[in-house]
Design a protein around this motif. Sequence first.
Motif, PDB file in Angstrom:
ATOM      1  N   SER A  67       9.505   1.624  -0.812  1.00  0.00           N
ATOM      2  CA  SER A  67       9.736   0.499   0.097  1.00  0.00           C
ATOM      3  C   SER A  67       9.152  -0.774  -0.505  1.00  0.00           C
ATOM      4  O   SER A  67       8.161  -0.742  -1.242  1.00  0.00           O
ATOM      5  CB  SER A  67       9.100   0.764   1.463  1.00  0.00           C
ATOM      6  OG  SER A  67       9.694   1.881   2.090  1.00  0.00           O
ATOM      7  N   VAL A  68       9.791  -1.883  -0.161  1.00  0.00           N
ATOM      8  CA  VAL A  68       9.340  -3.197  -0.623  1.00  0.00           C
ATOM      9  C   VAL A  68       9.183  -4.094   0.596  1.00  0.00           C
ATOM     10  O   VAL A  68      10.029  -4.100   1.482  1.00  0.00           O
ATOM     11  CB  VAL A  68      10.353  -3.822  -1.606  1.00  0.00           C
ATOM     12  CG1 VAL A  68       9.917  -5.228  -2.018  1.00  0.00           C
ATOM     13  CG2 VAL A  68      10.519  -2.933  -2.838  1.00  0.00           C
ATOM     14  N   LEU A  69       8.097  -4.833   0.633  1.00  0.00           N
ATOM     15  CA  LEU A  69       7.863  -5.798   1.702  1.00  0.00           C
ATOM     16  C   LEU A  69       8.181  -7.183   1.168  1.00  0.00           C
ATOM     17  O   LEU A  69       7.510  -7.673   0.257  1.00  0.00           O
ATOM     18  CB  LEU A  69       6.411  -5.730   2.185  1.00  0.00           C
ATOM     19  CG  LEU A  69       6.079  -6.554   3.431  1.00  0.00           C
ATOM     20  CD1 LEU A  69       6.847  -6.020   4.639  1.00  0.00           C
ATOM     21  CD2 LEU A  69       4.579  -6.541   3.703  1.00  0.00           C
ATOM     22  N   ASN A 122       5.281 -11.013  -1.855  1.00  0.00           N
ATOM     23  CA  ASN A 122       6.075  -9.784  -1.900  1.00  0.00           C
ATOM     24  C   ASN A 122       5.263  -8.647  -2.526  1.00  0.00           C
ATOM     25  O   ASN A 122       4.491  -8.872  -3.477  1.00  0.00           O
ATOM     26  CB  ASN A 122       7.347  -9.999  -2.715  1.00  0.00           C
ATOM     27  CG  ASN A 122       8.312 -10.959  -2.043  1.00  0.00           C
ATOM     28  OD1 ASN A 122       8.199 -11.217  -0.847  1.00  0.00           O
ATOM     29  ND2 ASN A 122       9.252 -11.491  -2.799  1.00  0.00           N
ATOM     30  N   GLU A 123       5.452  -7.434  -2.007  1.00  0.00           N
ATOM     31  CA  GLU A 123       4.666  -6.311  -2.534  1.00  0.00           C
ATOM     32  C   GLU A 123       5.434  -4.996  -2.411  1.00  0.00           C
ATOM     33  O   GLU A 123       6.342  -4.860  -1.597  1.00  0.00           O
ATOM     34  CB  GLU A 123       3.332  -6.199  -1.797  1.00  0.00           C
ATOM     35  CG  GLU A 123       3.462  -5.987  -0.300  1.00  0.00           C
ATOM     36  CD  GLU A 123       2.116  -5.877   0.380  1.00  0.00           C
ATOM     37  OE1 GLU A 123       1.310  -5.024  -0.059  1.00  0.00           O
ATOM     38  OE2 GLU A 123       1.865  -6.634   1.339  1.00  0.00           O
ATOM     39  N   ILE A 124       5.035  -4.043  -3.257  1.00  0.00           N
ATOM     40  CA  ILE A 124       5.581  -2.691  -3.222  1.00  0.00           C
ATOM     41  C   ILE A 124       4.718  -1.850  -2.286  1.00  0.00           C
ATOM     42  O   ILE A 124       3.491  -1.843  -2.408  1.00  0.00           O
ATOM     43  CB  ILE A 124       5.582  -2.055  -4.627  1.00  0.00           C
ATOM     44  CG1 ILE A 124       6.282  -2.981  -5.639  1.00  0.00           C
ATOM     45  CG2 ILE A 124       6.256  -0.689  -4.588  1.00  0.00           C
ATOM     46  CD1 ILE A 124       7.724  -3.255  -5.343  1.00  0.00           C
ATOM     47  N   PHE A 181       2.935   1.378 -10.433  1.00  0.00           N
ATOM     48  CA  PHE A 181       4.031   0.705 -11.132  1.00  0.00           C
ATOM     49  C   PHE A 181       3.431  -0.467 -11.900  1.00  0.00           C
ATOM     50  O   PHE A 181       2.568  -1.185 -11.377  1.00  0.00           O
ATOM     51  CB  PHE A 181       5.079   0.183 -10.145  1.00  0.00           C
ATOM     52  CG  PHE A 181       5.756   1.255  -9.335  1.00  0.00           C
ATOM     53  CD1 PHE A 181       6.785   2.008  -9.880  1.00  0.00           C
ATOM     54  CD2 PHE A 181       5.353   1.521  -8.034  1.00  0.00           C
ATOM     55  CE1 PHE A 181       7.410   2.992  -9.142  1.00  0.00           C
ATOM     56  CE2 PHE A 181       5.970   2.501  -7.282  1.00  0.00           C
ATOM     57  CZ  PHE A 181       7.001   3.250  -7.835  1.00  0.00           C
ATOM     58  N   ASN A 182       3.896  -0.647 -13.135  1.00  0.00           N
ATOM     59  CA  ASN A 182       3.407  -1.801 -13.881  1.00  0.00           C
ATOM     60  C   ASN A 182       4.091  -3.070 -13.369  1.00  0.00           C
ATOM     61  O   ASN A 182       5.011  -3.020 -12.549  1.00  0.00           O
ATOM     62  CB  ASN A 182       3.613  -1.616 -15.398  1.00  0.00           C
ATOM     63  CG  ASN A 182       5.083  -1.478 -15.774  1.00  0.00           C
ATOM     64  OD1 ASN A 182       5.941  -2.183 -15.249  1.00  0.00           O
ATOM     65  ND2 ASN A 182       5.375  -0.576 -16.713  1.00  0.00           N
ATOM     66  N   LYS A 199      15.510  -6.224  -6.992  1.00  0.00           N
ATOM     67  CA  LYS A 199      16.572  -5.369  -6.473  1.00  0.00           C
ATOM     68  C   LYS A 199      16.568  -5.371  -4.951  1.00  0.00           C
ATOM     69  O   LYS A 199      17.629  -5.455  -4.312  1.00  0.00           O
ATOM     70  CB  LYS A 199      16.402  -3.939  -6.995  1.00  0.00           C
ATOM     71  CG  LYS A 199      17.465  -2.974  -6.481  1.00  0.00           C
ATOM     72  CD  LYS A 199      17.252  -1.563  -7.014  1.00  0.00           C
ATOM     73  CE  LYS A 199      18.295  -0.605  -6.440  1.00  0.00           C
ATOM     74  NZ  LYS A 199      18.092   0.790  -6.937  1.00  0.00           N
ATOM     75  N   ALA A 200      15.382  -5.303  -4.346  1.00  0.00           N
ATOM     76  CA  ALA A 200      15.270  -5.304  -2.889  1.00  0.00           C
ATOM     77  C   ALA A 200      15.804  -6.600  -2.304  1.00  0.00           C
ATOM     78  O   ALA A 200      16.511  -6.589  -1.281  1.00  0.00           O
ATOM     79  CB  ALA A 200      13.812  -5.092  -2.472  1.00  0.00           C
ATOM     80  N   LEU A 201      15.506  -7.723  -2.941  1.00  0.00           N
ATOM     81  CA  LEU A 201      15.961  -9.017  -2.437  1.00  0.00           C
ATOM     82  C   LEU A 201      17.476  -9.160  -2.552  1.00  0.00           C
ATOM     83  O   LEU A 201      18.142  -9.622  -1.617  1.00  0.00           O
ATOM     84  CB  LEU A 201      15.265 -10.157  -3.189  1.00  0.00           C
ATOM     85  CG  LEU A 201      15.627 -11.573  -2.725  1.00  0.00           C
ATOM     86  CD1 LEU A 201      15.281 -11.757  -1.253  1.00  0.00           C
ATOM     87  CD2 LEU A 201      14.897 -12.611  -3.575  1.00  0.00           C
TER      88      LEU A 201
END
Length: 237
Positions: free
Chosen positions: A93-95, A104-106, A112-113, A123-125
Motif C-alpha cells: 500500500s502507498v499513502l 508520500n510514503e510506503i 525498499f530502497n 505507479k500509485a499516483l
Amino acid sequence: MRKKLIKLLKILLLSILTLLIITIATLYFSLHEKLPEGKPGQEADEFALKILDAVKHDNYLNTDYLKWTFRNKNHYLWNKKLNIVTVKIDDHSVLLHLDSPEKNEILSTLYFNDQEKKKMIEKALVNFNNDSFWLVAPHKLFDKGVIRKVVTIKDNTKGLLVTYQSGGTTPGDSYLWKVDTNYRPISYKMWVSIIPIGGLEATWENWTITKTGAHFSQHHKLLGFGIPISDLKTWND
C-alpha cells in the motif's frame, strides 16, 4: 535443411508482422475520429452545470470519504477532506498526500530502497489519477484549466467536449460527453495521449446513489471489454 527451416521461419515471421501492421492500420482508419470543433461560452457552461446537477455534485463535494476497487485489483480509500488516499496495489500500500507529495510514503514492514519507493509511489499516483477519473470524471467539469465546448454530434443532439489543459498524469486529453434527457452521462468519446486512436467511446452505466447522495457509474465498456468498479462506498465523519 537447417537453412531452409530458418528461411521458412523468417518468411512466416514477416507474414505475421505484415498481417499485424495491416490489422492495426485497418483498425486505426476505421475507428479513428478527429477531435471535433465546439463552441465555448455560456451554453457550454450551462450544459456542464446540468450534468453536475444530474450527478448530485454538491453531495459529492460534501462527501468526506470515498472507497472503491477498480477492475477488481486496485483498491482505494480517499480521504477527500484531507486529500489523502491509500492505494493498495499487488501486495503493498502507498499513502499519497495529494497536496503535499513530499509526505508520500510506503505502508509496509518490508524494506525498499529509495529507487524502489520512488517507482512504487509514481505507479500509485498514475493509477490513482487514471482509476479515479473513471469514477469521478463527471464531477471534474470545472476543474482548473478545463475548457468546455458544446458540440453537435451525429444524431443532431448536443454533447459537451471537455479538455483538460493541466492536472492529472496526461494533460491535454479531451472527452466528448453524451448525456440522456436528464443530462446524466451515457458515454464519452476520448482523445487521450495513451491511446493512438481518437474518438474511442466508453459507456457510463450502472449508476448508483451512494450513502452521501452522490451519483456514480459502476461499469464501463470500451471496445466490448468491461471496466468494473466495485466495493463503492461513501461516508462522512
